[in-house]
Design an enzyme around this catalytic site. Structure first.
Site, PDB file in Angstrom:
ATOM      1  N   HIS A  76      35.918  45.159  40.634  1.00 43.43           N
ATOM      2  CA  HIS A  76      36.701  44.059  41.208  1.00 43.43           C
ATOM      3  C   HIS A  76      36.614  42.794  40.349  1.00 43.43           C
ATOM      4  O   HIS A  76      36.569  41.676  40.869  1.00 43.43           O
ATOM      5  CB  HIS A  76      36.246  43.724  42.638  1.00 43.43           C
ATOM      6  CG  HIS A  76      36.434  44.834  43.619  1.00 43.43           C
ATOM      7  ND1 HIS A  76      37.549  44.953  44.410  1.00 43.43           N
ATOM      8  CD2 HIS A  76      35.653  45.907  43.935  1.00 43.43           C
ATOM      9  CE1 HIS A  76      37.428  46.020  45.180  1.00 43.43           C
ATOM     10  NE2 HIS A  76      36.292  46.629  44.902  1.00 43.43           N
ATOM     11  N   ASN A 149      39.330  46.859  51.430  1.00 47.66           N
ATOM     12  CA  ASN A 149      40.245  47.338  50.387  1.00 47.66           C
ATOM     13  C   ASN A 149      41.630  47.533  50.998  1.00 47.66           C
ATOM     14  O   ASN A 149      41.783  47.516  52.213  1.00 47.66           O
ATOM     15  CB  ASN A 149      39.772  48.691  49.826  1.00 47.66           C
ATOM     16  CG  ASN A 149      38.690  48.531  48.771  1.00 47.66           C
ATOM     17  OD1 ASN A 149      38.450  47.439  48.264  1.00 47.66           O
ATOM     18  ND2 ASN A 149      38.045  49.634  48.440  1.00 47.66           N
ATOM     19  N   HIS A 340      29.587  40.014  50.721  1.00 46.12           N
ATOM     20  CA  HIS A 340      28.560  41.007  51.039  1.00 46.12           C
ATOM     21  C   HIS A 340      28.819  41.577  52.436  1.00 46.12           C
ATOM     22  O   HIS A 340      28.838  40.801  53.408  1.00 46.12           O
ATOM     23  CB  HIS A 340      27.187  40.331  50.989  1.00 46.12           C
ATOM     24  CG  HIS A 340      26.037  41.257  51.218  1.00 46.12           C
ATOM     25  ND1 HIS A 340      26.159  42.628  51.265  1.00 46.12           N
ATOM     26  CD2 HIS A 340      24.725  40.994  51.407  1.00 46.12           C
ATOM     27  CE1 HIS A 340      24.975  43.172  51.483  1.00 46.12           C
ATOM     28  NE2 HIS A 340      24.087  42.204  51.569  1.00 46.12           N
ATOM     29  N   TYR A 363      25.305  44.577  47.100  1.00 46.49           N
ATOM     30  CA  TYR A 363      26.030  43.319  46.869  1.00 46.49           C
ATOM     31  C   TYR A 363      25.107  42.147  46.517  1.00 46.49           C
ATOM     32  O   TYR A 363      25.365  41.411  45.577  1.00 46.49           O
ATOM     33  CB  TYR A 363      26.925  42.976  48.072  1.00 46.49           C
ATOM     34  CG  TYR A 363      28.129  43.890  48.166  1.00 46.49           C
ATOM     35  CD1 TYR A 363      27.985  45.228  48.515  1.00 46.49           C
ATOM     36  CD2 TYR A 363      29.404  43.450  47.881  1.00 46.49           C
ATOM     37  CE1 TYR A 363      29.078  46.079  48.582  1.00 46.49           C
ATOM     38  CE2 TYR A 363      30.506  44.295  47.949  1.00 46.49           C
ATOM     39  CZ  TYR A 363      30.338  45.602  48.301  1.00 46.49           C
ATOM     40  OH  TYR A 363      31.420  46.440  48.360  1.00 46.49           O
ATOM     41  N   ARG A 370      24.768  38.328  38.374  1.00 49.76           N
ATOM     42  CA  ARG A 370      26.058  37.712  38.047  1.00 49.76           C
ATOM     43  C   ARG A 370      25.998  36.196  38.213  1.00 49.76           C
ATOM     44  O   ARG A 370      26.548  35.453  37.412  1.00 49.76           O
ATOM     45  CB  ARG A 370      27.133  38.288  38.971  1.00 49.76           C
ATOM     46  CG  ARG A 370      28.539  38.013  38.537  1.00 49.76           C
ATOM     47  CD  ARG A 370      29.522  38.798  39.383  1.00 49.76           C
ATOM     48  NE  ARG A 370      29.637  38.308  40.737  1.00 49.76           N
ATOM     49  CZ  ARG A 370      30.329  37.245  41.114  1.00 49.76           C
ATOM     50  NH1 ARG A 370      31.006  36.562  40.210  1.00 49.76           N
ATOM     51  NH2 ARG A 370      30.378  36.864  42.374  1.00 49.76           N
TER      52      ARG A 370
HETATM   53 FE1  HDE Z   1      32.307  47.254  46.821  1.00 51.32          FE
HETATM   54  N1  HDE Z   1      31.210  46.275  45.428  1.00 51.32           N
HETATM   55  N2  HDE Z   1      31.015  48.792  46.751  1.00 51.32           N
HETATM   56  N3  HDE Z   1      33.468  48.346  48.067  1.00 51.32           N
HETATM   57  N4  HDE Z   1      33.627  45.789  46.854  1.00 51.32           N
HETATM   58  C1  HDE Z   1      31.519  45.081  44.883  1.00 51.32           C
HETATM   59  O1  HDE Z   1      29.999  43.321  44.589  1.00 51.32           O
HETATM   60  C2  HDE Z   1      29.787  48.757  46.205  1.00 51.32           C
HETATM   61  C3  HDE Z   1      33.217  49.597  48.541  1.00 51.32           C
HETATM   62  C4  HDE Z   1      34.728  45.692  47.644  1.00 51.32           C
HETATM   63  O2  HDE Z   1      36.245  39.842  45.692  1.00 51.32           O
HETATM   64  C5  HDE Z   1      30.423  44.530  44.025  1.00 51.32           C
HETATM   65  O3  HDE Z   1      30.168  41.098  44.240  1.00 51.32           O
HETATM   66  C6  HDE Z   1      29.072  49.977  46.484  1.00 51.32           C
HETATM   67  C7  HDE Z   1      34.094  49.912  49.626  1.00 51.32           C
HETATM   68  C8  HDE Z   1      35.465  44.488  47.347  1.00 51.32           C
HETATM   69  O4  HDE Z   1      34.162  39.459  45.126  1.00 51.32           O
HETATM   70  C9  HDE Z   1      29.317  45.595  44.162  1.00 51.32           C
HETATM   71  C10 HDE Z   1      29.926  50.750  47.199  1.00 51.32           C
HETATM   72  C11 HDE Z   1      34.900  48.818  49.769  1.00 51.32           C
HETATM   73  C12 HDE Z   1      34.750  43.869  46.329  1.00 51.32           C
HETATM   74  C13 HDE Z   1      29.955  46.614  45.066  1.00 51.32           C
HETATM   75  C14 HDE Z   1      31.141  50.013  47.365  1.00 51.32           C
HETATM   76  C15 HDE Z   1      34.496  47.850  48.789  1.00 51.32           C
HETATM   77  C16 HDE Z   1      33.613  44.701  46.050  1.00 51.32           C
HETATM   78  C17 HDE Z   1      30.837  44.138  42.635  1.00 51.32           C
HETATM   79  C18 HDE Z   1      29.734  52.153  47.725  1.00 51.32           C
HETATM   80  C19 HDE Z   1      36.062  48.621  50.746  1.00 51.32           C
HETATM   81  C20 HDE Z   1      35.112  42.577  45.631  1.00 51.32           C
HETATM   82  C21 HDE Z   1      30.835  42.639  42.589  1.00 51.32           C
HETATM   83  C22 HDE Z   1      28.486  52.416  48.336  1.00 51.32           C
HETATM   84  C23 HDE Z   1      35.660  48.456  52.095  1.00 51.32           C
HETATM   85  C24 HDE Z   1      34.599  41.392  46.362  1.00 51.32           C
HETATM   86  C25 HDE Z   1      30.325  42.231  43.872  1.00 51.32           C
HETATM   87  C26 HDE Z   1      35.030  40.128  45.668  1.00 51.32           C
HETATM   88  C27 HDE Z   1      32.647  44.391  45.103  1.00 51.32           C
HETATM   89  C28 HDE Z   1      29.304  47.707  45.454  1.00 51.32           C
HETATM   90  C29 HDE Z   1      32.266  50.527  48.036  1.00 51.32           C
HETATM   91  C30 HDE Z   1      35.160  46.595  48.671  1.00 51.32           C
HETATM   92  C31 HDE Z   1      28.789  46.171  42.888  1.00 51.32           C
HETATM   93  C32 HDE Z   1      27.666  50.285  46.017  1.00 51.32           C
HETATM   94  C33 HDE Z   1      34.105  51.193  50.464  1.00 51.32           C
HETATM   95  C34 HDE Z   1      36.748  44.016  47.994  1.00 51.32           C
HETATM   96  O5  HDE Z   1      28.179  45.066  44.765  1.00 51.32           O
END
Ligand code: HDE
Length: 682
Positions: A76, A149, A340, A363, A370
């Site tokens: 993202h 999402n 988060h 998160y 970061r």
């Molecule tokens: Fe994320 N995801 N994600 N994700 N995610 C991140 O956090 C993660 C998942 C989503 O505009 C990271 O700050 C894991 C689902 C959005 O700043 C990180 C798993 C959904 C955003 C991370 C998922 C999301 C992130 C990267 C599976 C939809 C952007 C930077 C276990 C519900 C937020 C950050 C923004 C961002 C981890 C799965 C949505 C790495 C480990 C499912 C919208 O922490």
């Protein structure tokens, strides 16, 4: 309640005001506040001599510049954000005690960041990808993040596989190609060997992955959460955002061209519409399930590769969010915001969804690197609007000055304060779910079906949506070099639908699947975006005209279309004033050099008296491209002559009329329809 804090829609903005700095019109100073006398030349030993070490101004300026970048988000990375407010329609007291969901009179400030997932921070925005839709609610009980999402399911079932899926879909490590695309070997190899990705891959190949606008996407919390009410009763809940303008997409050819024409297409669309006062609106919906019904379904409600069909568990619309203010500074606000899913408030709790459990760790961990340390909650955009008190101290970039000697609990010196709050006083009390089991690293039996809902999704698509999905598979697998991976995918997707697998196989030169087919015949109409809302509001209309046009007529038509929210922009031979025969003038917004058909939703061909061969040729190409992207086209009088072929002129969505009132009505309706999929395009 006596401890109730007064939060309103302006609370966040007022808090941020203390941090805003206006530099314009001021004297230039160092970071220490000292005025500097010269900013163009470094301090040198002689006019042509070496720069001196003592030049503190040079060193400070350069050092700061050298350290300007922070790591981009690991996923993202490319995103754009805006402020707004949220209001609940009716009290949700029955289901949750979350305060911001109680009172329709309360407006909670929000900050929303939309994003792509795979591409790096500078990548194009109209790539085929999932879109992030993360919302920060600044509530009176603390920050609540709904990190969503634009697709309701996910690639994997267990958080431990997240690094694997991300490594597979990101550019390949040996040559860092391709950028922002799943169309390469490692993604498809992952899918073939981790078949839980089947359902999400169907969504990724669908029109949902190439949205027309951030304003025209649904949002889904994906994971299953819990609502808990004042009496401690809990419900399972899934969150939805429904856009007021309906769900609409680009066509793939158009999306690829926009990537070059305007890589900032989605942020520009959001920014411009907010600047013009066309504030995007989304309704918040919830699917609520009684705890007793946990095992009533053919799928496991804790499995993030499954959605809850809306026909079985209806979406209850509970409130509305409106985005009404752009950021002042993208780095300070959009880049430094830290979301988060674990930022919750009392009344919202977690479930054992193993994907959610993984997210709860990741998160905060990623923000530490970061944003450079544990005090990122103090960055203005991340600060809660209610006060926060605890015994956490120090660390990089600490801003608060916590006075007093006591930074531990329990203490007699500070009388045990800051003191934990009881549930009645607003303290967060975890839902007392009973859990028991042996420690195992296993997939639950109830998580084993990877194909039924992928078939449900396929069955729910309209004819054009199915065609787009087939085309997307053909494109993506056409880019996969490994014949073995291609074959594995064809064999795998035969479990979703045999026709789909055969259509892919036929195109990419693999053998047809050895076996396959499915007995899933169910469909869920809510999954087809063609069943969402349609509106001409904010659609961009290209108006092509040159000097000598019929001024009164064009003015009448444009006023009529504007009344239904259409946004016309004039394209002419040169920038500047275009003159009609009757003295009416317009200002040209573009020429064919500065814009392109792909960034408009519809075209109105007016013409004029210009005989320029070049202009007429380009106008013809422009309108044909719009036609081939299934867009509405309108022409009156002379403009009709520009429509290249008779076939085009007789096609659906091409409105040719000299009766102005009728033209406005029919063309306005066609603009609302957006695309005419049953048009024959050669
Ligand atoms: Fe994320 N995801 N994600 N994700 N995610 C991140 O956090 C993660 C998942 C989503 O505009 C990271 O700050 C894991 C689902 C959005 O700043 C990180 C798993 C959904 C955003 C991370 C998922 C999301 C992130 C990267 C599976 C939809 C952007 C930077 C276990 C519900 C937020 C950050 C923004 C961002 C981890 C799965 C949505 C790495 C480990 C499912 C919208 O922490």
């Amino acid at each position: 309640m006596n401890n109730e804090r007064k939060i309103n829609e302006n609370s966040k903005n007022e808090q941020l005001e203390a941090f805003r700095v206006e530099d314009k019109g001021k004297k230039l100073t160092t970071n220490q506040g000292m005025k500097v006398s010269e900013d163009e030349f470094s301090l040198k030993a002689g006019e042509r001599g070496p720069t001196l070490m003592e030049d503190f101004h040079f060193r400070e300026k350069m050092t700061h510049f050298d350290h300007e970048r922070i790591p981009e988000r690991v996923v993202h990375a490319r995103g754009f954000a805006a402020y707004g407010e949220f209001q609940v329609y009716e009290s949700m007291r029955k289901y949750t005690k979350a305060k911001f969901l109680q009172n329709p009179g309360v407006k909670t400030p929000v900050f929303v960041r939309f994003s792509t997932v795979v591409g790096s921070r500078g990548s194009a925005e109209t790539v085929r990808d999932v879109r992030g839709f993360a919302t920060k609610f600044y509530t009176e009980e603390g920050v609540y993040d709904l990190v969503a999402n634009n697709m309701p399911v996910f690639f994997i079932q267990d958080g431990i596989k997240f690094p694997d899926i991300v490594h597979a879909i990101k550019p390949e490590p040996d040559n860092e190609m391709p950028q922002a695309s799943s169309a390469h070997d490692t993604y498809w190899d992952f899918v073939a060997n981790n078949q839980e990705a089947a359902h999400m891959t169907m969504w990724l190949m669908s029109d949902r992955a190439i949205p027309r606008s951030f304003r025209m996407m649904e949002g889904f919390g994906v994971n299953t959460f819990r609502f808990v009410n004042e009496d401690g009763k809990a419900y399972f809940v899934k969150f939805h955002w429904k856009p007021k303008l309906g769900v609409h997409s680009l066509v793939w050819d158009e999306a690829q061209k926009i990537s070059g024409e305007d890589p900032d297409y989605h942020r520009r669309d959001l920014w411009e519409n907010i600047e013009k006062g066309h504030f995007p609106e989304f309704e918040l919906g919830v699917q609520i399930l009684d705890e007793e019904d946990e095992f009533k379904f053919t799928f496991d409600i804790l499995d993030a590769t499954k959605l809850w069909p809306e026909e079985e568990i209806p979406v209850k619309i509970i409130g509305k969010m409106i985005l009404n203010r752009n950021v002042d500074n993208v780095f300070a606000e959009t880049e430094q915001v830290a979301f988060h899913p674990g930022h919750v408030v009392p009344g919202i709790d977690f479930t054992n969804d193993p994907l959610l459990q993984g997210r709860l760790f990741s998160y905060t961990d990623t923000q530490l690197i970061r944003l450079g340390g544990p005090n990122f909650h103090e960055i203005p955009i991340n600060r809660s609007v209610c006060p926060f008190h605890n015994n956490q101290r120090d660390g990089y970039h600490r801003q608060t000055i916590n006075v007093g000697k006591v930074s531990y609990h329990k203490s007699s010196l500070a009388g045990n304060t800051p003191a934990p709050a009881s549930a009645e006083e607003g303290g967060y009390v975890h839902y007392q779910e009973k859990v028991e089991g042996r420690k195992v690293r296993e997939r639950s039996e109830s998580f084993r079906d990877h194909f039924s809902q992928a078939s449900l999704f396929w069955n729910s698509m309209s004819k054009p949506e199915k065609k787009h999905i087939i085309d997307a598979y053909r494109f993506e697998l056409g880019k996969v070099k490994s014949q073995s991976v291609r074959q594995q995918i064809v064999d795998m997707f035969a479990n979703v639908n045999l026709d789909l697998a055969l259509a892919i196989a036929e195109y990419i030169g693999t053998k047809p699947p050895k076996s396959g087919g499915t007995n899933i015949t169910k469909s869920s109409p809510a999954l087809s975006q063609l069943n969402t809302k349609y509106s001409a509001e904010t659609r961009k209309l290209a108006v092509i005209l040159t000097d000598g046009f019929n001024g009164k007529e064009v003015q009448f038509v444009l006023e009529g279309l504007k009344a239904s929210g259409v946004q016309p922009e004039i394209i002419s031979e040169t920038l500047g004033t275009v003159r009609g025969t009757d003295g009416i003038t317009f200002k040209a917004d573009h020429t064919f050099l500065t814009t392109d058909s792909v960034v408009f939703d519809a075209v109105y061909m007016v013409r004029g008296s210009s005989k320029s061969v070049e202009f007429n040729k380009e106008a013809g190409q422009f309108v044909y491209e719009a036609y081939s992207h299934y867009k509405p086209i309108g022409a009156t009088h002379d403009g009709k002559r520009w429509l290249e072929t008779d076939e085009m002129g007789q096609s659906v969505g091409v409105i040719l009329s000299d009766d102005m009132k009728r033209f406005i009505e029919e063309f306005g309706e066609a603009i609302a329809v957006h695309r005419f999929w049953n048009r024959t395009v050669v």
